[in-house]
Design an enzyme around this catalytic site. Structure first.
Site, PDB file in Angstrom:
ATOM      1  N   SER A 154     -49.254  93.255  15.443  1.00 41.32           N
ATOM      2  CA  SER A 154     -49.523  92.127  14.547  1.00 41.32           C
ATOM      3  C   SER A 154     -49.261  92.601  13.134  1.00 41.32           C
ATOM      4  CB  SER A 154     -50.990  91.701  14.695  1.00 41.32           C
ATOM      5  OG  SER A 154     -51.373  90.827  13.656  1.00 41.32           O
ATOM      6  N   TYR A 180     -60.332  92.747  16.327  1.00 34.57           N
ATOM      7  CA  TYR A 180     -58.918  92.419  16.547  1.00 34.57           C
ATOM      8  C   TYR A 180     -57.994  93.277  15.691  1.00 34.57           C
ATOM      9  CZ  TYR A 180     -54.552  89.828  16.792  1.00 34.57           C
ATOM     10  OH  TYR A 180     -53.229  89.489  16.961  1.00 34.57           O
TER      11      TYR A 180
HETATM   12  N1  LIG Z   1     -50.440  83.773  17.256  1.00 38.18           N
HETATM   13  C1  LIG Z   1     -50.399  84.615  16.230  1.00 38.18           C
HETATM   14  O1  LIG Z   1     -50.537  84.218  15.059  1.00 38.18           O
HETATM   15  C2  LIG Z   1     -50.174  86.076  16.450  1.00 38.18           C
HETATM   16  C3  LIG Z   1     -50.000  86.892  15.326  1.00 38.18           C
HETATM   17  C4  LIG Z   1     -49.791  88.248  15.500  1.00 38.18           C
HETATM   18  C5  LIG Z   1     -49.772  88.796  16.762  1.00 38.18           C
HETATM   19  N2  LIG Z   1     -49.936  87.977  17.842  1.00 38.18           N
HETATM   20  C6  LIG Z   1     -49.943  88.634  19.162  1.00 38.18           C
HETATM   21  O2  LIG Z   1     -49.037  87.999  20.035  1.00 38.18           O
HETATM   22  C7  LIG Z   1     -49.524  88.058  21.370  1.00 38.18           C
HETATM   23  C8  LIG Z   1     -49.540  86.678  22.002  1.00 38.18           C
HETATM   24  O3  LIG Z   1     -50.252  85.788  21.162  1.00 38.18           O
HETATM   25  P1  LIG Z   1     -50.218  84.205  21.375  1.00 38.18           P
HETATM   26  O4  LIG Z   1     -50.336  83.598  20.029  1.00 38.18           O
HETATM   27  O5  LIG Z   1     -49.090  83.810  22.257  1.00 38.18           O
HETATM   28  O6  LIG Z   1     -51.619  84.002  22.140  1.00 38.18           O
HETATM   29  P2  LIG Z   1     -52.053  82.957  23.282  1.00 38.18           P
HETATM   30  O7  LIG Z   1     -53.548  82.930  23.255  1.00 38.18           O
HETATM   31  O8  LIG Z   1     -51.309  81.682  23.124  1.00 38.18           O
HETATM   32  O9  LIG Z   1     -51.554  83.681  24.614  1.00 38.18           O
HETATM   33  C9  LIG Z   1     -52.180  84.834  25.102  1.00 38.18           C
HETATM   34  C10 LIG Z   1     -52.101  84.819  26.603  1.00 38.18           C
HETATM   35  O10 LIG Z   1     -52.720  86.035  27.093  1.00 38.18           O
HETATM   36  C11 LIG Z   1     -53.464  85.701  28.274  1.00 38.18           C
HETATM   37  N3  LIG Z   1     -54.498  86.709  28.529  1.00 38.18           N
HETATM   38  C12 LIG Z   1     -55.639  86.926  27.837  1.00 38.18           C
HETATM   39  N4  LIG Z   1     -56.355  87.898  28.413  1.00 38.18           N
HETATM   40  C13 LIG Z   1     -55.635  88.331  29.497  1.00 38.18           C
HETATM   41  C14 LIG Z   1     -55.843  89.311  30.491  1.00 38.18           C
HETATM   42  N5  LIG Z   1     -56.951  90.070  30.486  1.00 38.18           N
HETATM   43  N6  LIG Z   1     -54.904  89.481  31.442  1.00 38.18           N
HETATM   44  C15 LIG Z   1     -53.781  88.716  31.459  1.00 38.18           C
HETATM   45  N7  LIG Z   1     -53.534  87.763  30.540  1.00 38.18           N
HETATM   46  C16 LIG Z   1     -54.458  87.569  29.570  1.00 38.18           C
HETATM   47  C17 LIG Z   1     -54.047  84.318  27.954  1.00 38.18           C
HETATM   48  O11 LIG Z   1     -54.462  83.660  29.147  1.00 38.18           O
HETATM   49  C18 LIG Z   1     -52.877  83.648  27.242  1.00 38.18           C
HETATM   50  O12 LIG Z   1     -52.052  82.945  28.153  1.00 38.18           O
HETATM   51  C19 LIG Z   1     -50.901  88.733  21.278  1.00 38.18           C
HETATM   52  O13 LIG Z   1     -50.766  90.097  21.550  1.00 38.18           O
HETATM   53  C20 LIG Z   1     -51.284  88.531  19.826  1.00 38.18           C
HETATM   54  O14 LIG Z   1     -52.174  89.524  19.357  1.00 38.18           O
HETATM   55  C21 LIG Z   1     -50.133  86.654  17.730  1.00 38.18           C
END
Ligand SMILES: NC(=O)c1ccc[n+]([C@@H]2O[C@H](COP(=O)([O-])OP(=O)(O)OC[C@H]3O[C@@H](n4cnc5c(N)ncnc54)[C@H](O)[C@@H]3O)[C@@H](O)[C@H]2O)c1
Length: 252
Positions: free
Chosen positions: A140, A153
């Site tokens: 991130s 986080y």
């Molecule tokens: N959305 C943002 O602004 C953002 C910013 C920086 C980094 N990220 C990173 O990107 C990645 C995805 O984020 P996103 O926005 O798509 O989130 P999201 O919440 O839309 O998707 C995350 C997915 O992970 C699954 N998940 C959670 N715990 C789990 C487990 N124990 N086993 C298997 N699956 C599991 C959830 O069911 C969900 O489908 C993450 O690593 C997040 O930290 C996101």
């Protein structure tokens, strides 16, 4: 097509960034196992198959070793070999260290960090035997800069960047590249609980120009494009890198 004949496991693929990475990988000729704790992955993988994608869903909790082992058995049967692993699943529970319970702290580290250890150690021996591979970990912008009331986080995302670099050093001689994509604010539901502490998602999105110099949130498809590049042979000299895809957020 940039990933023809390649195979991948994408974790957290039921929605958001993981879904878009799976979609783009499949469009580039890759066979994909979409892993997620949520059964919603069944429906999203079906949607991809209807467009001609070679993508199947496997329910897994990637924070638990028994579940990871089942996932790897499923993926080996379906894919034969695993060329690409995307460690994308994560949770985001806001709070300062005085607001977070021990359970939330532990769960954050299990899902966000330990899962990458479990998944990678399950996949690396096959990549070593097969002559190489690409592992992409989702960090991130918070791997570099902190934010208020997000202690578990942001610290987990800092750990992921260093884990990626450590793995890159350990496995580069065997042709395994390990990189970390570090997104800014991506427009998924992932940030909603944190945004609620600051007036809600709509309010935070109004401030997006302050957050991102490009003046808008990032689309998950823009993260997926970076993942395609890192997974492909175009990135053959890139390993141990943290690649910010953050609209300029960390440039300030
Ligand atoms: N959305 C943002 O602004 C953002 C910013 C920086 C980094 N990220 C990173 O990107 C990645 C995805 O984020 P996103 O926005 O798509 O989130 P999201 O919440 O839309 O998707 C995350 C997915 O992970 C699954 N998940 C959670 N715990 C789990 C487990 N124990 N086993 C298997 N699956 C599991 C959830 O069911 C969900 O489908 C993450 O690593 C997040 O930290 C996101």
């Amino acid at each position: 097509m940039r990933l023809t004949g390649k195979t991948a496991i994408v974790t957290g693929a039921a929605r958001g960034i993981g879904y878009h990475i799976s979609r783009r990988f499949a469009e580039e000729g890759c066979s994909v196992v979409m892993a997620d704790l949520s059964e919603a992955g069944e429906e999203t993988s079906k949607r991809l198959r209807e467009t001609g994608a070679d993508a199947v869903f496997c329910r897994a909790d990637v924070s638990r070793n028994d579940s990871v082992e089942e996932l790897i058995r499923f993926a080996s049967k379906k894919l034969g070999k695993v060329d690409i692993l995307v460690n994308n699943a994560a949770i985001n529970i806001p709070g300062s260290i005085l607001e977070l319970s021990e359970e939330v702290w532990d769960r954050t580290y299990e899902v966000n960090v330990k899962s990458m250890f479990l998944m990678s150690r399950a996949v690396v021996p096959g990549m070593q035997a097969g002559g190489g591979g690409s592992i992409i970990n989702l960090g991130s912008a918070n791997s570099y800069v902190a934010e208020p009331r997000l202690a578990a986080y942001v610290s987990s995302k800092g750990a992921i960047l260093m884990l990626s670099k450590a793995m890159a050093l350990d496995f580069s001689p065997q042709g395994i590249r390990v990189n970390c994509i570090c997104p800014g604010w991506v427009d998924t539901t992932f940030n909603d609980l944190h945004a609620d502490l600051f007036g809600g998602r709509e309010e935070v999105l109004k401030d997006i120009a302050q957050i991102h110099p490009i003046g808008r949130a990032i689309h998950p498809a823009e993260i997926a494009e970076t993942a395609v590049f890192l997974a492909s042979d175009e990135a053959s000299a890139i390993t141990g890198a943290g690649i910010v895809v953050d609209g300029g957020y960390t440039a300030k």
